[in-house]
Design a protein around this motif. Structure first.
Motif, PDB file in Angstrom:
ATOM      1  N   GLU A 284      27.923  17.138  16.263  1.00  0.00           N
ATOM      2  CA  GLU A 284      27.878  15.750  16.754  1.00  0.00           C
ATOM      3  C   GLU A 284      29.229  15.351  17.341  1.00  0.00           C
ATOM      4  N   LEU A 285      30.289  15.634  16.617  1.00  0.00           N
ATOM      5  CA  LEU A 285      31.626  15.250  17.077  1.00  0.00           C
ATOM      6  C   LEU A 285      32.069  16.071  18.286  1.00  0.00           C
ATOM      7  N   ALA A 286      31.649  17.316  18.370  1.00  0.00           N
ATOM      8  CA  ALA A 286      32.001  18.143  19.527  1.00  0.00           C
ATOM      9  C   ALA A 286      31.291  17.649  20.785  1.00  0.00           C
ATOM     10  N   GLU A 287      30.044  17.230  20.637  1.00  0.00           N
ATOM     11  CA  GLU A 287      29.262  16.757  21.782  1.00  0.00           C
ATOM     12  C   GLU A 287      29.624  15.340  22.198  1.00  0.00           C
ATOM     13  N   ARG A 288      30.015  14.501  21.250  1.00  0.00           N
ATOM     14  CA  ARG A 288      30.305  13.098  21.525  1.00  0.00           C
ATOM     15  C   ARG A 288      31.559  12.662  20.783  1.00  0.00           C
ATOM     16  N   PRO A 289      32.723  13.210  21.147  1.00  0.00           N
ATOM     17  CA  PRO A 289      33.947  12.931  20.382  1.00  0.00           C
ATOM     18  C   PRO A 289      34.349  11.454  20.375  1.00  0.00           C
ATOM     19  N   GLY A 290      34.029  10.726  21.398  1.00  0.00           N
ATOM     20  CA  GLY A 290      34.385   9.312  21.434  1.00  0.00           C
ATOM     21  C   GLY A 290      33.175   8.405  21.341  1.00  0.00           C
ATOM     22  N   GLY A 291      32.076   8.947  20.837  1.00  0.00           N
ATOM     23  CA  GLY A 291      30.836   8.183  20.759  1.00  0.00           C
ATOM     24  C   GLY A 291      30.921   7.003  19.806  1.00  0.00           C
ATOM     25  N   GLU A 292      29.964   6.130  19.946  1.00  0.00           N
ATOM     26  CA  GLU A 292      29.909   4.912  19.131  1.00  0.00           C
ATOM     27  C   GLU A 292      29.945   5.215  17.633  1.00  0.00           C
ATOM     28  N   TYR A 293      29.369   6.335  17.239  1.00  0.00           N
ATOM     29  CA  TYR A 293      29.278   6.675  15.822  1.00  0.00           C
ATOM     30  C   TYR A 293      30.253   7.780  15.405  1.00  0.00           C
ATOM     31  N   ALA A 294      31.257   8.066  16.245  1.00  0.00           N
ATOM     32  CA  ALA A 294      32.211   9.136  15.932  1.00  0.00           C
ATOM     33  C   ALA A 294      32.969   8.851  14.635  1.00  0.00           C
ATOM     34  N   GLY A 295      33.348   7.613  14.404  1.00  0.00           N
ATOM     35  CA  GLY A 295      34.053   7.261  13.174  1.00  0.00           C
ATOM     36  C   GLY A 295      33.197   7.511  11.945  1.00  0.00           C
ATOM     37  N   ALA A 296      31.942   7.135  12.016  1.00  0.00           N
ATOM     38  CA  ALA A 296      31.035   7.364  10.887  1.00  0.00           C
ATOM     39  C   ALA A 296      30.810   8.854  10.678  1.00  0.00           C
ATOM     40  N   ALA A 297      30.633   9.591  11.767  1.00  0.00           N
ATOM     41  CA  ALA A 297      30.448  11.038  11.646  1.00  0.00           C
ATOM     42  C   ALA A 297      31.675  11.682  11.009  1.00  0.00           C
ATOM     43  N   THR A 298      32.855  11.235  11.396  1.00  0.00           N
ATOM     44  CA  THR A 298      34.093  11.761  10.833  1.00  0.00           C
ATOM     45  C   THR A 298      34.186  11.454   9.338  1.00  0.00           C
ATOM     46  N   ALA A 299      33.828  10.253   8.943  1.00  0.00           N
ATOM     47  CA  ALA A 299      33.880   9.876   7.525  1.00  0.00           C
ATOM     48  C   ALA A 299      32.951  10.759   6.688  1.00  0.00           C
ATOM     49  N   PHE A 300      31.729  10.957   7.172  1.00  0.00           N
ATOM     50  CA  PHE A 300      30.786  11.788   6.422  1.00  0.00           C
ATOM     51  C   PHE A 300      31.194  13.254   6.446  1.00  0.00           C
ATOM     52  N   LEU A 301      31.817  13.694   7.539  1.00  0.00           N
ATOM     53  CA  LEU A 301      32.333  15.060   7.595  1.00  0.00           C
ATOM     54  C   LEU A 301      33.437  15.245   6.554  1.00  0.00           C
ATOM     55  N   ALA A 302      34.323  14.280   6.443  1.00  0.00           N
ATOM     56  CA  ALA A 302      35.395  14.369   5.443  1.00  0.00           C
ATOM     57  C   ALA A 302      34.809  14.464   4.032  1.00  0.00           C
ATOM     58  N   LEU A 303      33.790  13.688   3.749  1.00  0.00           N
ATOM     59  CA  LEU A 303      33.157  13.750   2.421  1.00  0.00           C
ATOM     60  C   LEU A 303      32.529  15.115   2.164  1.00  0.00           C
TER      61      LEU A 303
ATOM     62  N   GLU B 126      41.599  19.520   4.738  1.00  0.00           N
ATOM     63  CA  GLU B 126      40.980  19.191   6.020  1.00  0.00           C
ATOM     64  C   GLU B 126      40.301  17.828   5.949  1.00  0.00           C
ATOM     65  N   ALA B 127      39.666  17.515   4.828  1.00  0.00           N
ATOM     66  CA  ALA B 127      39.029  16.208   4.657  1.00  0.00           C
ATOM     67  C   ALA B 127      40.067  15.097   4.738  1.00  0.00           C
ATOM     68  N   THR B 128      41.193  15.287   4.071  1.00  0.00           N
ATOM     69  CA  THR B 128      42.265  14.294   4.115  1.00  0.00           C
ATOM     70  C   THR B 128      42.803  14.161   5.536  1.00  0.00           C
ATOM     71  N   GLN B 129      42.981  15.279   6.195  1.00  0.00           N
ATOM     72  CA  GLN B 129      43.477  15.255   7.573  1.00  0.00           C
ATOM     73  C   GLN B 129      42.558  14.419   8.463  1.00  0.00           C
ATOM     74  N   LEU B 130      41.265  14.658   8.391  1.00  0.00           N
ATOM     75  CA  LEU B 130      40.313  13.897   9.208  1.00  0.00           C
ATOM     76  C   LEU B 130      40.382  12.408   8.901  1.00  0.00           C
ATOM     77  N   ALA B 131      40.413  12.082   7.626  1.00  0.00           N
ATOM     78  CA  ALA B 131      40.442  10.671   7.231  1.00  0.00           C
ATOM     79  C   ALA B 131      41.719   9.987   7.699  1.00  0.00           C
TER      80      ALA B 131
END
Length: 163
Positions: free
Chosen positions: A104-123, A133-138
Motif C-alpha cells: 500500500e505504501l509503495a503504491e501510494r506513498p503520499g496517499g490520504e491513508y498513508a499515515g494510517a498505513a504507516t501506523a499499522f505497519l509499525a504495530l 524499524e517500527a520506532t523508525q517509522l513512527a
C-alpha cells in the motif's frame, strides 16, 4: 440522491449511532447489505467492518479480501486494505499484514491513508520483533509535525536501522 448515496447515508447513520451495541451494528449493517447482491464490494466492506469492530476478525477477514478482489472505490479500497491488515495482525498473521501495508505504501506513498498505513505497519513490525524499524517509522511520521529539530530527529530515526 441516487440509490447508492442514500444507502451510504443509512450505513453512516448506523456507524454514528453510539447507542447501538456490536451485535446491533452487525444486524443493521447486514440488513442494509441485503439491499445489494452478495458480490457487491461496498456492502462486503461494510459487513467486514461491522464484524471487525465487534472483535470478530476471523469473520471479517474473508469479507475484506473478497471486497478488495471485487474492486472498491479508492477511498474504501485504502481503508479496506488497512483494516484487513489490522485484522490479520490481530489474528496473529503479522507477516501478511506487513506485506499488505508495505505494498500500500509503495503504491501510494503520499496517499490520504498513508499515515494510517504507516501506523499499522509499525504495530505489525513490533509484533514480529522489529521494534527498531517500527520506532523508525513512527518517529519519521512525526517529523513533519515537529516545530523544530526535524532534521535531527529524522537523522536519528534513520540511524535506528542503519548498519
Amino acid at each position: 440522491m441516487d440509490r447508492r448515496t442514500e444507502w451510504q447515508a443509512r450505513v453512516d447513520a448506523v456507524w454514528a449511532d453510539a447507542s447501538l451495541n456490536n451485535a446491533e451494528v452487525i444486524d443493521r449493517i447486514d440488513e442494509l447489505a441485503a439491499d445489494w447482491p452478495e458480490d457487491d464490494a461496498l456492502s462486503l466492506f461494510q459487513t467486514a467492518g461491522a464484524r471487525d469492530s465487534a472483535g470478530l476478525e476471523a469473520q471479517a477477514a474473508p469479507r475484506y479480501q473478497k471486497a478488495l478482489a471485487l474492486g472498491l472505490p479508492e477511498s474504501e479500497r485504502a481503508q479496506a486494505t488497512i483494516q484487513l491488515a489490522s485484522t490479520l495482525r490481530n489474528l496473529g498473521r503479522a507477516d501478511e499484514a506487513i506485506a499488505l501495508l508495505r505494498a500500500e505504501l509503495a503504491e501510494r506513498p503520499g496517499g490520504e491513508y498513508a499515515g494510517a498505513a504507516t501506523a499499522f505497519l509499525a504495530l505489525a513490525l513490533a509484533d514480529i520483533g522489529s521494534a527498531q524499524e517500527a520506532t523508525q517509522l513512527a518517529v519519521l511520521a512525526l517529523v513533519p509535525h515537529l516545530p523544530r529539530y526535524q532534521r535531527s530527529v529524522a537523522a536519528y530515526a534513520r540511524a535506528l536501522t542503519a548498519p
